[in-house]
Design a protein around this motif. Structure first.
Motif, PDB file in Angstrom:
ATOM      1  N   PRO A 270       0.855  -1.364   0.109  1.00 43.91           N
ATOM      2  CA  PRO A 270      -0.029   0.032  -0.004  1.00 43.91           C
ATOM      3  C   PRO A 270       0.936   1.346   0.166  1.00 43.91           C
ATOM      4  O   PRO A 270       1.982   1.217   0.487  1.00 43.91           O
ATOM      5  CB  PRO A 270      -0.934  -0.306   1.307  1.00 43.91           C
ATOM      6  CG  PRO A 270      -0.767  -1.398   1.727  1.00 43.91           C
ATOM      7  CD  PRO A 270       0.511  -2.162   1.306  1.00 43.91           C
ATOM      8  N   ASP A 271       0.383   2.455  -0.559  1.00 46.21           N
ATOM      9  CA  ASP A 271       1.135   3.575  -0.711  1.00 46.21           C
ATOM     10  C   ASP A 271       1.791   4.026   0.484  1.00 46.21           C
ATOM     11  O   ASP A 271       2.975   4.407   0.586  1.00 46.21           O
ATOM     12  CB  ASP A 271       0.242   4.760  -1.082  1.00 46.21           C
ATOM     13  CG  ASP A 271      -0.190   4.484  -2.670  1.00 46.21           C
ATOM     14  OD1 ASP A 271       0.861   3.755  -3.380  1.00 46.21           O
ATOM     15  OD2 ASP A 271      -0.905   5.223  -3.249  1.00 46.21           O
ATOM     16  N   TYR A 272       1.087   4.043   1.755  1.00 43.21           N
ATOM     17  CA  TYR A 272       1.498   4.695   2.951  1.00 43.21           C
ATOM     18  C   TYR A 272       2.672   4.037   3.508  1.00 43.21           C
ATOM     19  O   TYR A 272       3.265   4.311   4.162  1.00 43.21           O
ATOM     20  CB  TYR A 272       0.484   4.763   3.866  1.00 43.21           C
ATOM     21  CG  TYR A 272      -0.123   3.707   4.693  1.00 43.21           C
ATOM     22  CD1 TYR A 272      -0.638   2.486   4.121  1.00 43.21           C
ATOM     23  CD2 TYR A 272       0.013   3.474   5.926  1.00 43.21           C
ATOM     24  CE1 TYR A 272      -1.007   1.390   4.701  1.00 43.21           C
ATOM     25  CE2 TYR A 272      -0.162   2.212   6.862  1.00 43.21           C
ATOM     26  CZ  TYR A 272      -0.967   1.312   5.899  1.00 43.21           C
ATOM     27  OH  TYR A 272      -1.122  -0.069   6.651  1.00 43.21           O
ATOM     28  N   VAL A 273       2.910   2.577   3.044  1.00 37.82           N
ATOM     29  CA  VAL A 273       4.049   1.771   3.454  1.00 37.82           C
ATOM     30  C   VAL A 273       4.966   1.255   2.383  1.00 37.82           C
ATOM     31  O   VAL A 273       5.636   0.368   2.238  1.00 37.82           O
ATOM     32  CB  VAL A 273       3.581   0.790   4.334  1.00 37.82           C
ATOM     33  CG1 VAL A 273       3.327   0.990   5.779  1.00 37.82           C
ATOM     34  CG2 VAL A 273       2.592  -0.310   3.640  1.00 37.82           C
ATOM     35  N   ALA A 274       4.795   2.211   1.316  1.00 36.45           N
ATOM     36  CA  ALA A 274       5.711   1.755   0.098  1.00 36.45           C
ATOM     37  C   ALA A 274       7.215   1.795   0.382  1.00 36.45           C
ATOM     38  O   ALA A 274       8.118   1.162  -0.395  1.00 36.45           O
ATOM     39  CB  ALA A 274       5.437   2.858  -1.162  1.00 36.45           C
TER      40      ALA A 274
ATOM     41  N   SER B 282      -3.576  -7.336   4.005  1.00 31.85           N
ATOM     42  CA  SER B 282      -4.593  -6.329   3.451  1.00 31.85           C
ATOM     43  C   SER B 282      -3.885  -5.026   3.484  1.00 31.85           C
ATOM     44  O   SER B 282      -2.813  -4.873   4.093  1.00 31.85           O
ATOM     45  CB  SER B 282      -5.792  -6.269   4.248  1.00 31.85           C
ATOM     46  OG  SER B 282      -5.364  -5.744   5.523  1.00 31.85           O
ATOM     47  N   LYS B 283      -4.783  -3.884   3.259  1.00 33.82           N
ATOM     48  CA  LYS B 283      -3.915  -2.630   3.235  1.00 33.82           C
ATOM     49  C   LYS B 283      -3.443  -2.306   4.746  1.00 33.82           C
ATOM     50  O   LYS B 283      -2.578  -1.507   4.920  1.00 33.82           O
ATOM     51  CB  LYS B 283      -5.082  -1.575   2.742  1.00 33.82           C
ATOM     52  CG  LYS B 283      -4.142  -0.336   2.400  1.00 33.82           C
ATOM     53  CD  LYS B 283      -5.231   0.850   2.058  1.00 33.82           C
ATOM     54  CE  LYS B 283      -4.334   2.266   1.875  1.00 33.82           C
ATOM     55  NZ  LYS B 283      -5.273   3.333   1.719  1.00 33.82           N
TER      56      LYS B 283
ATOM     57  N   LEU C  49      -7.340   1.093  12.131  1.00 34.84           N
ATOM     58  CA  LEU C  49      -7.898   2.110  11.313  1.00 34.84           C
ATOM     59  C   LEU C  49      -6.795   2.861  10.255  1.00 34.84           C
ATOM     60  O   LEU C  49      -5.799   2.614  10.714  1.00 34.84           O
ATOM     61  CB  LEU C  49      -8.307   3.650  12.223  1.00 34.84           C
ATOM     62  CG  LEU C  49      -9.544   3.008  13.145  1.00 34.84           C
ATOM     63  CD1 LEU C  49     -10.213   4.198  14.212  1.00 34.84           C
ATOM     64  CD2 LEU C  49     -10.867   2.897  12.236  1.00 34.84           C
ATOM     65  N   PRO C  50      -7.397   3.363   9.203  1.00 31.68           N
ATOM     66  CA  PRO C  50      -6.226   3.877   8.448  1.00 31.68           C
ATOM     67  C   PRO C  50      -5.432   4.867   9.074  1.00 31.68           C
ATOM     68  O   PRO C  50      -5.918   5.631  10.109  1.00 31.68           O
ATOM     69  CB  PRO C  50      -7.297   4.422   7.209  1.00 31.68           C
ATOM     70  CG  PRO C  50      -8.611   3.948   7.283  1.00 31.68           C
ATOM     71  CD  PRO C  50      -8.795   3.621   9.060  1.00 31.68           C
ATOM     72  N   ALA C  51      -4.237   5.087   8.694  1.00 29.43           N
ATOM     73  CA  ALA C  51      -3.356   6.010   9.411  1.00 29.43           C
ATOM     74  C   ALA C  51      -4.075   7.477   9.095  1.00 29.43           C
ATOM     75  O   ALA C  51      -4.519   7.685   7.864  1.00 29.43           O
ATOM     76  CB  ALA C  51      -1.764   6.173   8.694  1.00 29.43           C
ATOM     77  N   PRO C  52      -3.708   8.285   9.848  1.00 36.43           N
ATOM     78  CA  PRO C  52      -4.128   9.825   9.715  1.00 36.43           C
ATOM     79  C   PRO C  52      -3.254  10.312   8.692  1.00 36.43           C
ATOM     80  O   PRO C  52      -2.392   9.781   7.954  1.00 36.43           O
ATOM     81  CB  PRO C  52      -3.691  10.655  11.171  1.00 36.43           C
ATOM     82  CG  PRO C  52      -3.677   9.556  12.108  1.00 36.43           C
ATOM     83  CD  PRO C  52      -3.203   8.148  11.291  1.00 36.43           C
ATOM     84  N   PRO C  53      -3.548  11.566   8.114  1.00 31.23           N
ATOM     85  CA  PRO C  53      -3.031  12.158   6.661  1.00 31.23           C
ATOM     86  C   PRO C  53      -1.560  12.484   7.182  1.00 31.23           C
ATOM     87  O   PRO C  53      -1.068  12.789   8.350  1.00 31.23           O
ATOM     88  CB  PRO C  53      -3.675  13.585   6.535  1.00 31.23           C
ATOM     89  CG  PRO C  53      -4.473  13.739   7.577  1.00 31.23           C
ATOM     90  CD  PRO C  53      -4.900  12.534   8.458  1.00 31.23           C
TER      91      PRO C  53
ATOM     92  N   PRO D 106       7.925   6.703  12.067  1.00 30.97           N
ATOM     93  CA  PRO D 106       7.019   6.879  11.011  1.00 30.97           C
ATOM     94  C   PRO D 106       5.410   6.771  11.107  1.00 30.97           C
ATOM     95  O   PRO D 106       5.290   6.247  11.995  1.00 30.97           O
ATOM     96  CB  PRO D 106       7.415   5.526  10.020  1.00 30.97           C
ATOM     97  CG  PRO D 106       8.446   4.983  10.723  1.00 30.97           C
ATOM     98  CD  PRO D 106       8.614   5.351  12.134  1.00 30.97           C
ATOM     99  N   LEU D 107       4.922   7.587  10.448  1.00 25.81           N
ATOM    100  CA  LEU D 107       3.443   7.646  10.278  1.00 25.81           C
ATOM    101  C   LEU D 107       2.793   6.338  10.371  1.00 25.81           C
ATOM    102  O   LEU D 107       1.834   6.105  11.333  1.00 25.81           O
ATOM    103  CB  LEU D 107       2.984   8.470   9.162  1.00 25.81           C
ATOM    104  CG  LEU D 107       1.416   8.711   9.251  1.00 25.81           C
ATOM    105  CD1 LEU D 107       1.006  10.042  10.356  1.00 25.81           C
ATOM    106  CD2 LEU D 107       0.844   9.331   7.915  1.00 25.81           C
ATOM    107  N   ALA D 108       3.208   5.470   9.518  1.00 25.82           N
ATOM    108  CA  ALA D 108       2.497   3.961   9.532  1.00 25.82           C
ATOM    109  C   ALA D 108       2.541   3.575  10.792  1.00 25.82           C
ATOM    110  O   ALA D 108       1.892   2.548  11.296  1.00 25.82           O
ATOM    111  CB  ALA D 108       3.256   3.194   8.579  1.00 25.82           C
ATOM    112  N   HIS D 109       3.677   3.664  11.751  1.00 28.03           N
ATOM    113  CA  HIS D 109       3.910   3.085  12.806  1.00 28.03           C
ATOM    114  C   HIS D 109       3.421   3.853  14.234  1.00 28.03           C
ATOM    115  O   HIS D 109       3.763   3.448  15.354  1.00 28.03           O
ATOM    116  CB  HIS D 109       5.413   2.766  13.359  1.00 28.03           C
ATOM    117  CG  HIS D 109       5.672   1.393  12.289  1.00 28.03           C
ATOM    118  ND1 HIS D 109       5.254   0.173  12.486  1.00 28.03           N
ATOM    119  CD2 HIS D 109       6.443   1.364  11.006  1.00 28.03           C
ATOM    120  CE1 HIS D 109       5.670  -0.543  11.584  1.00 28.03           C
ATOM    121  NE2 HIS D 109       6.430  -0.001  10.668  1.00 28.03           N
ATOM    122  N   GLY D 110       2.625   5.133  13.839  1.00 27.46           N
ATOM    123  CA  GLY D 110       2.056   5.849  15.017  1.00 27.46           C
ATOM    124  C   GLY D 110       2.690   7.109  15.139  1.00 27.46           C
ATOM    125  O   GLY D 110       2.107   7.757  16.224  1.00 27.46           O
ATOM    126  N   GLY D 111       3.771   7.614  14.489  1.00 32.07           N
ATOM    127  CA  GLY D 111       4.067   8.817  14.494  1.00 32.07           C
ATOM    128  C   GLY D 111       3.242   9.815  14.447  1.00 32.07           C
ATOM    129  O   GLY D 111       2.446   9.804  13.641  1.00 32.07           O
TER     130      GLY D 111
END
Lengths: 394, 394
Positions: B39-43, B54-55, B82-86, B220-225
């Motif tokens: 998925p893009d957010y973890v590219a 899954s995503k 839930l999806p990561a915030p922006p 990283p955002l994907a991990h909660g930053g």
């Protein structure tokens, strides 16, 4: 995050007004790294974190070192005396053969065979002999490393002692452990003038391993895969890449890299075997942030510290150019006597320019000196003053 | 290197001839990961090392875990409720605000302010409650994790206790530490049905930190930053991402994720607050290589082991399905009671199929059990038999 170049202290000393000069030297530094693309064989590195000095010499940015417990492979510096051999040598890693000599039963041993003997994982600093060269005030030849020809690396391989024992033990009279690199020798050159072959005191066998893995992955070709001699606590040059021969010898290698290169001597003097060789690393530390500016108030001062061949006892930080020192705090677990430890000090900074310095003391009771003597090739610089950074607080 | 899929033991049990079945289940597994793009957010992750369920759910391949001391961020699993915030929320990390409640002086504190209080670095296993779910024999809903919803991670941040103390200390009567995630709540849904808010016993404050850095880099955002609550020794779900509120509370969160989800109960039973919540992790280990085949002779059997909330005492390996056990060797430095340790055993394997298993014992004297009871959601599986692999030696 703003990427800040490795600060070259000697430029600061030459200039008059700290901030202005810093800005001036910052610019060419940026151009050097951001403009220069990564060489193909290390295209997998993180370009943003590297300064490309040349095809064979890439430095990690000071800010990127931050407070990293382990240096990611993608950020680790590169210093190769010769171009890396072709990719083919890592196609079948276990098939790589090493000639073992100076033992009761000399012969060849493959990496696959080594893997049946024993395994050890060790974390240690990998550091070029010339790391800190850029901070000397005298002119030196060689790459102008500041702090980034160093990293903290996890190595996995077989203890050298297990290999020597498997071949019947070292011959009587052996004084050195001699490793020979598998780089191709350019045609027409006498091998001894260029071949990477280093001898270290055989006592280094206590901690030496033949490593096939770096940071948990097969050792990349650029870092010496399929097999590298790793001598924890010793400068980078002794960690022979593409190891093709390992011998217990009575004499040091006759090659130039052993006889006259990597010898510490006064400025203007030629290298010779009577001078100290770049073997054991010294206690050392440096600030990794902030590097240029900070806001007034409480700030985290970060850095990394290493004990050389002994563990760390303490790390101190000064924010006034060495007049006063405060003990800082090591961050995270101790990874052993040969590893570096990140550190932090939370301190209050007032408006103005502050010289931030760090000073490590190892368990042997040795404290990082204020100055390291100038020497012909600019080796071994661990002086805390030269490694300090001027930070403008506003 | 041949990438081998995470082995799903229960498929082996259903089939008759080990090798044939392994080959059969290997194929769809390969397709699942190699076909599915990141998925893009973890590219930025290493696609080769990941299985995309899954995503919001990506697993690390078993072979990639190898004998890694630290899991590189590029290989670490993803499990987002839930999806990561922006991206915008990590544009100015130090400006991120957390509401601190249930203390003498409730109010907001920014990450920048937290950085002036204290710093701590801790290495700990991050593991999803459902890691090992795929190895249960009963059908379970939820991601079919085998071993790869786990990694060993370096976190840096401020101790929770320092934050609570800075706000005047916890209110009398506080029993829980409650963290609320900053994910956007999809419109039209009552927040309590979906919002990530977890309460853990306040004793967890002893080791809990609010982390802004992971593996030496900004989280990283994907991990909660920019900020994540990290509770060493506790299952992943308690490590609330995008932390926006931290409160000392007398009651557990009323949200579904606390009240009825992440509760261990018999198969067929609904979740309720009387059942054990997924808090402290248990002692556990698994083999990471070889996974499918090996040559006869001496072979290195690798794996990783964790003590849960206590350090590791020993790790044993069996090559005959648990009839005989040999003590294996931990590799590298001990990174503390909450970290995993890679291990290795060099052993001789004869021709045929061998069931390789590992069994860890922690310093509290608890040994990994042979079986973990089936439960409705397939949580907490640490049974050594289910985690074993069948290897064909020829």
């Amino acid at each position: 995050m703003k990427i800040i170049e490795n600060v070259k202290r000697r430029h600061f000393l030459i200039g008059s007004a700290g901030t202005m000069v810093a800005a001036a030297v910052g610019a060419p530094g940026m151009a050097q790294s951001d403009g220069e693309p990564l060489p193909d064989y290390v295209a997998w590195k993180d370009a943003e974190d590297m300064i490309v000095h040349s095809k064979q010499t890439l430095e990690t940015k000071r800010a990127a070192q931050g407070s990293e417990l382990i240096t990611p492979s993608t950020e680790l510096y590169i210093r190769n005396n010769l171009p890396a051999p072709p990719d083919e040598i890592v196609a079948d890693r276990d098939a790589w053969e090493v000639e073992i000599d100076g033992v009761a039963n000399p012969g060849k041993m493959t990496v696959g065979e080594m893997k049946t003997l024993a395994v050890e994982t060790v974390v240690c600093v990998l550091q070029c002999s010339g790391n800190g060269r850029a901070f000397f005030d005298h002119e030196t030849s060689g790459s102008q490393w500041s702090v980034g020809a160093a990293g903290n690396v996890v190595w996995t391989g077989v203890p050298v002692r297990a290999v020597i024992d498997a071949m019947g033990g070292a011959n009587a009279g052996a004084v050195f452990l001699t490793g020979t690199g598998g780089e191709e020798i350019p045609e027409g050159l006498p091998p001894e003038t260029i071949q990477v072959e280093r001898s270290v005191p055989k006592a280094a066998m206590d901690q030496a391993i033949l490593a096939w893995e770096m940071n948990g992955e097969p050792l990349p070709l650029a870092h010496g895969g399929p097999l590298r001699l790793v001598i924890p606590g010793y400068y980078g040059v002794n960690n022979v890449k593409y190891l093709k021969r390992l011998a217990m010898t009575a004499e040091e290698s006759p090659n130039k890299i052993q006889q006259t290169s990597y010898r510490v001597r006064p400025v203007g003097v030629k290298g010779d075997p009577s001078q100290p060789s770049m073997y054991e690393m010294a206690v050392k530390s440096w600030i990794t942030g902030p590097l240029m500016d900070a806001a007034t108030g409480k700030v985290q001062v970060h850095g990394v510290a290493m004990g050389g061949v002994s563990g760390l006892d303490k790390i101190e930080v000064s924010t006034d150019g060495g007049q006063n020192w405060a003990e800082a705090q090591f961050l995270g677990p101790d990874l052993g006597p040969y590893a570096w430890r990140p550190f932090v000090l939370i301190t209050e900074l007032s408006e103005g320019t502050h010289m931030l310095a760090s000073r490590a003391t190892n368990e042997a009771g040795v404290t990082q000196p204020e100055f390291f003597p100038p020497n012909e090739r600019g080796y071994g610089n661990n002086g805390w003053r030269a490694h300090a950074v001027d930070v403008t607080v506003s």
